[in-house]
Scaffold this active site. Structure first.
Site, PDB file in Angstrom:
ATOM      1  N   ASN A   1       0.877  -1.174   0.000  1.00  0.00           N
ATOM      2  CA  ASN A   1       0.000   0.000   0.000  1.00  0.00           C
ATOM      3  C   ASN A   1       0.910   1.218   0.000  1.00  0.00           C
ATOM      4  O   ASN A   1       1.504   1.551   1.019  1.00  0.00           O
ATOM      5  CB  ASN A   1      -0.888  -0.027   1.250  1.00  0.00           C
ATOM      6  CG  ASN A   1      -1.754   1.211   1.358  1.00  0.00           C
ATOM      7  OD1 ASN A   1      -1.779   2.051   0.458  1.00  0.00           O
ATOM      8  ND2 ASN A   1      -2.462   1.336   2.481  1.00  0.00           N
TER       9      ASN A   1
ATOM     10  N   LYS B   1       0.157   4.228  -0.238  1.00  0.00           N
ATOM     11  CA  LYS B   1      -0.491   5.399   0.372  1.00  0.00           C
ATOM     12  C   LYS B   1      -0.238   6.640  -0.505  1.00  0.00           C
ATOM     13  O   LYS B   1      -0.199   6.509  -1.720  1.00  0.00           O
ATOM     14  CB  LYS B   1      -0.011   5.583   1.815  1.00  0.00           C
ATOM     15  CG  LYS B   1      -0.206   4.288   2.632  1.00  0.00           C
ATOM     16  CD  LYS B   1      -0.012   4.447   4.097  1.00  0.00           C
ATOM     17  CE  LYS B   1      -0.212   3.099   4.784  1.00  0.00           C
ATOM     18  NZ  LYS B   1      -0.087   3.156   6.242  1.00  0.00           N
TER      19      LYS B   1
ATOM     20  N   HIS C   1      -9.447   0.815   4.946  1.00  0.00           N
ATOM     21  CA  HIS C   1      -8.189   1.052   5.655  1.00  0.00           C
ATOM     22  C   HIS C   1      -8.453   1.993   6.833  1.00  0.00           C
ATOM     23  O   HIS C   1      -9.272   2.915   6.726  1.00  0.00           O
ATOM     24  CB  HIS C   1      -7.152   1.667   4.699  1.00  0.00           C
ATOM     25  CG  HIS C   1      -5.774   1.660   5.266  1.00  0.00           C
ATOM     26  ND1 HIS C   1      -5.365   2.590   6.200  1.00  0.00           N
ATOM     27  CD2 HIS C   1      -4.730   0.827   5.072  1.00  0.00           C
ATOM     28  CE1 HIS C   1      -4.117   2.316   6.542  1.00  0.00           C
ATOM     29  NE2 HIS C   1      -3.708   1.252   5.877  1.00  0.00           N
TER      30      HIS C   1
ATOM     31  N   GLU D   1      -6.894   4.435   7.920  1.00  0.00           N
ATOM     32  CA  GLU D   1      -6.709   5.864   7.600  1.00  0.00           C
ATOM     33  C   GLU D   1      -7.942   6.431   6.908  1.00  0.00           C
ATOM     34  O   GLU D   1      -8.290   7.597   7.101  1.00  0.00           O
ATOM     35  CB  GLU D   1      -5.439   6.035   6.740  1.00  0.00           C
ATOM     36  CG  GLU D   1      -4.182   5.819   7.583  1.00  0.00           C
ATOM     37  CD  GLU D   1      -2.978   5.287   6.818  1.00  0.00           C
ATOM     38  OE1 GLU D   1      -2.953   5.365   5.576  1.00  0.00           O
ATOM     39  OE2 GLU D   1      -2.047   4.771   7.483  1.00  0.00           O
TER      40      GLU D   1
ATOM     41  N   GLU E   1      -4.973  -4.994  10.438  1.00  0.00           N
ATOM     42  CA  GLU E   1      -3.975  -3.964  10.671  1.00  0.00           C
ATOM     43  C   GLU E   1      -4.288  -3.230  11.973  1.00  0.00           C
ATOM     44  O   GLU E   1      -5.152  -2.352  12.002  1.00  0.00           O
ATOM     45  CB  GLU E   1      -3.976  -2.943   9.521  1.00  0.00           C
ATOM     46  CG  GLU E   1      -3.684  -3.544   8.174  1.00  0.00           C
ATOM     47  CD  GLU E   1      -3.150  -2.510   7.195  1.00  0.00           C
ATOM     48  OE1 GLU E   1      -2.118  -2.791   6.595  1.00  0.00           O
ATOM     49  OE2 GLU E   1      -3.749  -1.431   7.059  1.00  0.00           O
TER      50      GLU E   1
ATOM     51  N   GLY F   1       2.818   2.332  10.781  1.00  0.00           N
ATOM     52  CA  GLY F   1       3.776   3.433  10.645  1.00  0.00           C
ATOM     53  C   GLY F   1       4.465   3.816  11.944  1.00  0.00           C
ATOM     54  O   GLY F   1       5.113   4.852  12.020  1.00  0.00           O
TER      55      GLY F   1
ATOM     56  N   SER G   1       3.822  -2.044  10.299  1.00  0.00           N
ATOM     57  CA  SER G   1       5.276  -2.115  10.494  1.00  0.00           C
ATOM     58  C   SER G   1       5.869  -3.481  10.144  1.00  0.00           C
ATOM     59  O   SER G   1       6.798  -3.946  10.805  1.00  0.00           O
ATOM     60  CB  SER G   1       5.648  -1.706  11.923  1.00  0.00           C
ATOM     61  OG  SER G   1       5.207  -0.385  12.177  1.00  0.00           O
TER      62      SER G   1
END
Ligand code: 13P
Length: 280
Positions: A39, A41, A126, A128, A198, A204, A243
């Site tokens: 991904n 992003k 996702h 985010e 996730e 991250g 990560s």
């Protein structure tokens, strides 16, 4: 690696999964798809993205053919990346799609437009998107419907926030994310679905879930899916994300219910992304 004879690769896959599951071996375990998806992003310019996919394709030769690579670039270079990946072993996905089919939705990109580029996957839900763009289960049900109507395979993301993990609510959070969206699929749609777990606290942050934490919740996710879809849940690829990097992929992928990874930061360097693929 790809030079190893097929029977040897199958046999080593058999042994690694068998060890973990001991008495409960079932032949379809080793049939589950192994996926390493990147991904990207909101990273890379079109030129950088093109360079990245070319490097991934070139270096993927060194990885067992049993691994399915997917790259998910931003919309601006989806077309170029899909063109570059045509005929290669690397599939392409979008990071999102519109909830509606077409019309007056300024700034949106429809599943039909995405599919027309030869793109096969779309990441939906996702954290985010849920967090920064207010995506709810209601929106996600519509996006899933659009994806399936246009032949895209959704990579549906679930995962709890740090405070939910600390309050030991991670099981219930993930269950709700599955029940509110995945439970609405038909059996035929479900058969194509890919899930990504996730945990938000691992995205991250450099903090990874331990292999044991991943296995625990992946097994739980599979059990929640089995409650609705029965045995078919044994075939669902469930990816870990957060990560994930070359140094931890192998340990995580060795777990019985982990079928690969959805990779953020480490997918931006072809060497790292490929090294993760070698973690199988
Ligand atoms: P990182 O690998 O950068 O933690 O991101 C994971 C992710 O969100 C993939 O979708």
């Amino acid at each position: 690696d790809s030079k190893t004879p097929l029977w040897m690769r199958l046999n080593s896959g058999f042994r690694s999964k068998f060890k973990i599951q001991n008495s409960k071996f079932k032949i379809f375990k080793i049939m589950r798809k192994k996926i390493v998806a990147g991904n990207w992003k909101m990273n890379t310019t079109p030129a950088e993205g093109l360079e990245l996919v070319k490097n991934v394709i070139a270096q993927s030769e060194a990885v067992c053919e049993c691994v399915n690579f997917i790259v998910c670039p931003p919309f601006t270079h989806l077309s170029q990346v899909a063109e570059a990946a045509k005929g290669s072993r690397v599939a392409v996905g979008a990071q999102n799609c519109a909830a509606e089919a077409k019309g007056a939705y300024t700034g949106e990109v429809s599943a039909e437009m995405i599919a027309a580029l030869g793109v096969k996957y779309v990441i939906l839900g996702h954290s985010e998107r849920r967090e920064y763009y207010g995506e709810t289960s209601e929106t996600l049900n519509k996006k899933m419907a659009q994806a399936y109507a246009n032949g895209l395979t959704p990579i549906y993301c679930v995962g709890e926030r740090l405070e939910e993990r600390e309050a030991e609510r991670h099981f219930e959070v993930v269950k709700a994310q599955l029940e509110e969206v995945v439970y609405n699929l038909t059996a035929e749609q479900f058969a194509k679905l890919v899930i990504a777990y996730e945990p938000v606290w691992a995205i991250g942050t450099g903090k990874t879930a331990t292999a044991e934490q991943a296995e625990e919740i992946h097994a739980y996710i599979r059990s929640v899916l089995a409650e609705k879809f029965g045995e078919a849940a044994e075939n669902t690829a469930i990816l870990y994300g957060g990560s994930c990097k070359p140094s931890n992929a192998e340990e995580i992928f060795a777990k019985a219910n982990v079928d690969g990874g959805l990779i953020g930061g480490a997918a931006l360097k072809a060497e790292d992304f490929i090294a993760i693929g070698k973690g199988f």
